[in-house]
Design a protein around this motif. Structure first.
Motif, PDB file in Angstrom:
ATOM      1  N   GLY A  64       0.805  -1.224   0.000  1.00  0.00           N
ATOM      2  CA  GLY A  64       0.000   0.000   0.000  1.00  0.00           C
ATOM      3  C   GLY A  64       0.835   1.269   0.000  1.00  0.00           C
ATOM      4  N   THR A  65       1.980   1.247  -0.686  1.00  0.00           N
ATOM      5  CA  THR A  65       2.804   2.450  -0.766  1.00  0.00           C
ATOM      6  C   THR A  65       2.599   3.192  -2.081  1.00  0.00           C
ATOM      7  N   GLY A  66       1.699   2.700  -2.904  1.00  0.00           N
ATOM      8  CA  GLY A  66       1.456   3.312  -4.209  1.00  0.00           C
ATOM      9  C   GLY A  66       1.120   4.790  -4.074  1.00  0.00           C
ATOM     10  N   LEU A  67       1.511   5.572  -5.068  1.00  0.00           N
ATOM     11  CA  LEU A  67       1.341   7.021  -4.960  1.00  0.00           C
ATOM     12  C   LEU A  67       0.304   7.567  -5.930  1.00  0.00           C
ATOM     13  N   ALA A  68      -0.449   6.685  -6.584  1.00  0.00           N
ATOM     14  CA  ALA A  68      -1.370   7.184  -7.591  1.00  0.00           C
ATOM     15  C   ALA A  68      -2.816   6.737  -7.343  1.00  0.00           C
TER      16      ALA A  68
END
Ligand SMILES: Cc1cc2nc3c(=O)[nH]c(=O)nc-3n(C[C@H](O)[C@H](O)[C@H](O)COP(=O)(O)OP(=O)(O)OC[C@H]3O[C@@H](n4cnc5c(N)ncnc54)[C@H](O)[C@@H]3O)c2cc1C
Lengths: 376, 459
Positions: free
Chosen positions: B71-75
């Motif tokens: 869950g580190t996605g930035l979009a």
């Protein structure tokens, strides 16, 4: 409009500073054990954001996460946004308790300390066969775990102090009560007063604590300001021992677990190592040491409230001890000692001691084998 | 989600791997972006069989399934925008095989990037993409976003290393793509189709990665420039000089200023700094490359050039760039990390555009970038509780995308489209291209089960 929470006044802004990068996943011991995002700092901050937005209530449903934090501060030390998670958690717990929500184990702890002198509710302290409350240069303050659970380690620490001919006294100590503030309550003024009175009555200018947590409480909590005002200095046993020279050595492989209360919270990393290096040429660091040290799982009330997870966290730490092939695991906190020793599996042959306890053993062995330098 | 569906899910994965508790639903409502929506339930899966059964159930009962790594996605990627089930892959975290003879590592998708790195280190090998989130992000997430990092120019990104996959298709069928041979021309390159597909076409359950020997030596230098365009020219000249630095990073004045104010450091607030690293197997090789880089820095008017003589000195040269991530997040309470990429020759122009937009919308936009591959991260820092700043941020982003795409750039170099950039897909891709993407999605996922709403595939 709801009334603002107390935690919100101080930490509202910080809770929103969590950028939800998730970097705390790498270091949170509770997350490391459970891989449950609700239990790491990011999860907790998201939950608190929803509380502040009125989309969740500070209710029973949140107890499992907000009361399940060892306050080890590994997340805050590594947080790119500088969120002081343990402080936030402690403040939130106060609001929760204030509105009648609490983990039963913590409510129990408060009740026990209302009626008894220590967290175990045992009213017959071990007297360690030593005179108490006499005038002396030093007070040795044991702490609850050292007094009621790890009395063997304490006995050996006292024997070491005797050997060193330290002019110390024990006192009729009671729980420092700092832990109450961590689990949502106020400190117990009666207990504070009893400790301050007993310490001052000895005329000692220095208190040596066996417990890093008591050390923090005495030095940082305003309720204990009377000590400083009276010119009494409080130090931890590791600070006291570092200036001595020892003519004993061990060739065993020795490693060291940094207690969170001593390391990340207090910055005492070097003193224990100074002593260990003098006696153990085969000292090896754990893979995660100093500011990276992984919590043993005992802190923040977790051992009392979430015992199975607490022990499982200790087991993970012990795997690191195995990985470096250590014969001896040293630490400098009775609470860590207690949790780690309890969690140790039979196949794990290494021994767990406090530094003072280990030193005393080395000296004992040197005495039965006079002249021996390589001992234990 | 209906109670009997929840009960079936619980039965499929077991009590310990199922949750619909409030604390979990909130914790799973967001990734590293600002997008947020609670799922109805979450499961931790343990093998491809479970994944398959869950997807079959989802098709029968018509609920969305959102695969999730760290869950580190930035979009706005692993976010349950229309509810449904979060499928947490992080307990599938075994490294199944490291085979140095074949130069491959076979991993489950939940393996954390840094854990693979640790496992490869004793062999002298590595998996080069090196995203800044490597301590926590998962290899499944890397594959699904085609993650990159600071080594892109020389070593490429995730797509250059994925050789084969095991994937569970949206309707539950388990397939294998690719081959563990270094070369193959056999059939459509389905592996590449799944790389960067953001969990919309299948759930990756096993990844075969090519691994690289890690050159043991490196050299580091840092140059300061009074003119961003001169720095840009230096980058461009280095990249066509025949030398491939392993790292070539840029930070602009606004970035240096942010690091200084937030950390109390005292870096010179020049228009731009460039940090370069060259690597190799012999000192001669490494130093030769670095000498060329330094010459080009000087030739392009660098105000100062420092070369590290030791590891400590190298770390000092990295200090400003390394502090950027933390410092930028502390400027204000919100940071929107953009992820533009432009052809190498357009880097100076892109930097100029960023600076103009920062002035026009009165926003602080410190910028760092993987200059060596044209990937820039302008980071828009705002107080997200101020609606006016939020509005300006959105307008600034939209204008930025337009200008970058107009100069032949792309919306995202490594973070992906997700929800954040879905509205802009048609800016970059022609109608025919988008139509093909949508048909592929419909053929493979007729009920739109997997990670719906992302990448403008629904439109
Ligand atoms: C501080 C910070 C720094 C970052 N630096 C970089 C960087 O340098 N380079 C870079 O490329 N990115 C970077 N990122 C972004 C992010 O870390 C990457 O996109 C990473 O690849 C996401 O991995 P994850 O495990 O967190 O995936 P998630 O965020 O959980 O998921 C990302 C996407 O992958 C899908 N997915 C995950 N697992 C699977 C699977 N097994 N099967 C199918 N789909 C799946 C999800 O559905 C989602 O669409 C950074 C993020 C942060 C917060």
């Amino acid at each position: 409009m709801r009334q603002p929470y107390e935690f919100e006044k101080k930490f509202g802004d910080q809770i929103y500073r969590c950028s939800s990068c998730g970097f705390c996943r790498a270091v949170c011991p509770v997350f490391g054990l459970t891989s449950r995002p609700a239990l790491n700092a990011r999860g907790k901050m998201l939950i608190l954001q929803e509380v502040l937005e009125g989309r969740a209530e500070l209710s029973e449903e949140l107890v499992d996460t907000l009361f399940q934090c060892t306050t080890c501060a590994n997340c805050s030390v590594h947080c790119p946004s500088g969120v002081e998670v343990p402080e936030i958690i402690k403040a939130v717990r106060k609001d929760m308790v204030g509105s009648g929500t609490c983990h039963p184990a913590f409510a129990g702890m408060k009740e026990i300390l209302d009626r008894h002198t220590n967290i175990y509710g045992e009213d017959e302290p071990e007297d360690f066969g030593r005179e108490r409350n006499r005038r002396a240069e030093y007070v040795y303050f044991i702490g609850c775990v050292g007094q009621y659970r790890e009395d063997e380690a304490t006995e050996e620490t006292l024997r070491l102090l005797d050997r060193l001919e330290v002019d110390y006294t024990l006192i009729d100590e009671v729980c420092c009560s700092g832990v109450l503030e961590d689990v949502g309550f106020q400190m117990n003024q009666d207990l504070v007063d009893r400790n301050v009175r007993a310490i001052l009555a000895t005329g000692a200018k220095t208190v040596i604590t066996g417990c890093p947590y008591c050390y923090r409480t005495f030095n940082n909590k305003p309720r204990y300001a009377a000590l400083k005002e009276a010119g009494v200095r409080v130090i931890h046993i590791s600070q006291f021992l570092k200036d001595f020279d020892w003519d004993v050595r061990t060739d065993k492989v020795v490693t060291y677990h940094d207690p969170c209360d001593l390391g990340r919270h207090t910055g005492i990393y070097e003193e224990p190592r100074e002593t260990i290096r003098k006696i153990a040429p085969n000292f090896v660091e754990l893979p995660n040491a100093r500011a990276e040290a992984v919590c043993c799982g005992a802190g923040g009330g977790v051992r009392a409230a979430f015992a199975a997870n607490s022990i499982a966290m200790a087991r993970k730490r012990l795997e690191e001890v195995e990985s470096v092939g250590a014969d001896v695991l040293l630490t400098d906190c009775n609470s860590c000692l207690h949790n780690l020793a309890n969690a140790k599996l039979r196949r794990q042959k290494f021994k767990v001691f406090t530094i003072a306890q280990f030193l005393n053993r080395l000296l004992d062995e040197a005495r039965v084998r006079p002249g021996a330098k390589e001992v234990a | 989600m209906k109670d009997d569906v929840k009960a079936s899910l619980r039965e499929l994965v077991g009590d310990a791997n199922y949750t619909d508790q409030l604390i979990d639903l909130i914790a799973y409502s967001k990734d590293g972006s600002e997008h947020r929506h609670r799922p109805d339930a979450a499961v931790w899966v343990e093998d491809s069989g479970q994944v398959s059964e869950i997807l079959k159930l989802a098709n029968r009962e018509k609920f969305p399934v959102i695969p999730r790594g760290a869950g580190t996605g930035l979009a706005g990627l692993a976010v349950a925008q229309s509810g449904g089930l979060i499928m947490d892959m992080s307990r599938m975290n075994a490294i199944r095989e490291i085979n140095i003879e074949d130069r491959v590592a076979v991993v489950e998708p939940g393996v954390v990037y840094a854990d693979l790195e640790r496992a490869l280190e004793p062999h002298g090998f590595f998996f080069p993409p090196d995203p800044a989130s490597g301590k926590v992000c998962t290899l499944g997430g890397n594959v699904a976003t085609n993650a990159g990092g600071i080594k892109g120019a020389k070593y490429g990104t995730t797509k250059d290393y994925v050789m084969a996959l095991e994937v569970v298709l949206p309707e539950g069928r388990v397939i294998r793509t690719g081959s563990r041979c270094m070369k193959t021309s056999s059939g459509y390159d389905l592996t590449r189709l799944f790389v960067g597909s953001e969990g919309t076409l299948g759930v990756v359950t096993e990844i075969t990665l090519k691994i690289n020997p890690r050159p043991p030596l490196s050299a580091t230098a840092m140059a300061t420039f009074d003119d961003v365009e001169a720095a840009g020219r230096a980058v461009s000249e280095i990249m066509h000089s025949g030398i491939l630095p392993s790292v070539l990073e840029l930070m602009d004045r606004e970035g240096l200023r942010a690091v200084n104010t937030v950390t109390g450091a005292d870096f010179p607030e020049v228009e731009a700094i460039l940090v370069a690293e060259t690597d190799g197997y012999t000192e001669e090789e490494t130093v030769y490359q670095m000498k060329r880089v330094v010459d080009i820095f000087k030739k392009n008017g660098a105000r100062s050039v420092k070369r590290a003589k030791s590891r400590e000195e190298a770390e000092a040269l990295w200090a400003a760039r390394k502090a950027a991530g933390g410092a930028f997040t502390r400027i204000n309470n919100n940071l929107f990390v953009e992820d533009l990429s432009v052809p190498m020759s357009r880097v100076p122009e892109a930097l100029k555009v960023i600076s103009e937009i920062s002035g026009k919308y009165d926003l602080r936009i410190p910028t760092v970038g993987h200059a060596g591959d044209g990937n820039l991260h302008p980071c828009i820092s705002i107080d997200a509780r101020d609606p006016d700043q939020v509005r300006r941020m959105h307008e600034a982003s939209a204008e930025l995308y337009e200008k970058i795409v107009a100069m032949g750039g792309t919306l995202t170099g490594e973070h992906g489209i997700g929800l954040a950039k879905a509205p802009f897909m048609s800016m970059e891709h022609e109608e025919g291209t988008l139509a093909l993407m949508r048909s592929l999605k419909r053929v493979m996922d007729p009920n739109n089960i997997l990670n719906p709403g992302k990448m403008a595939l629904d439109g």
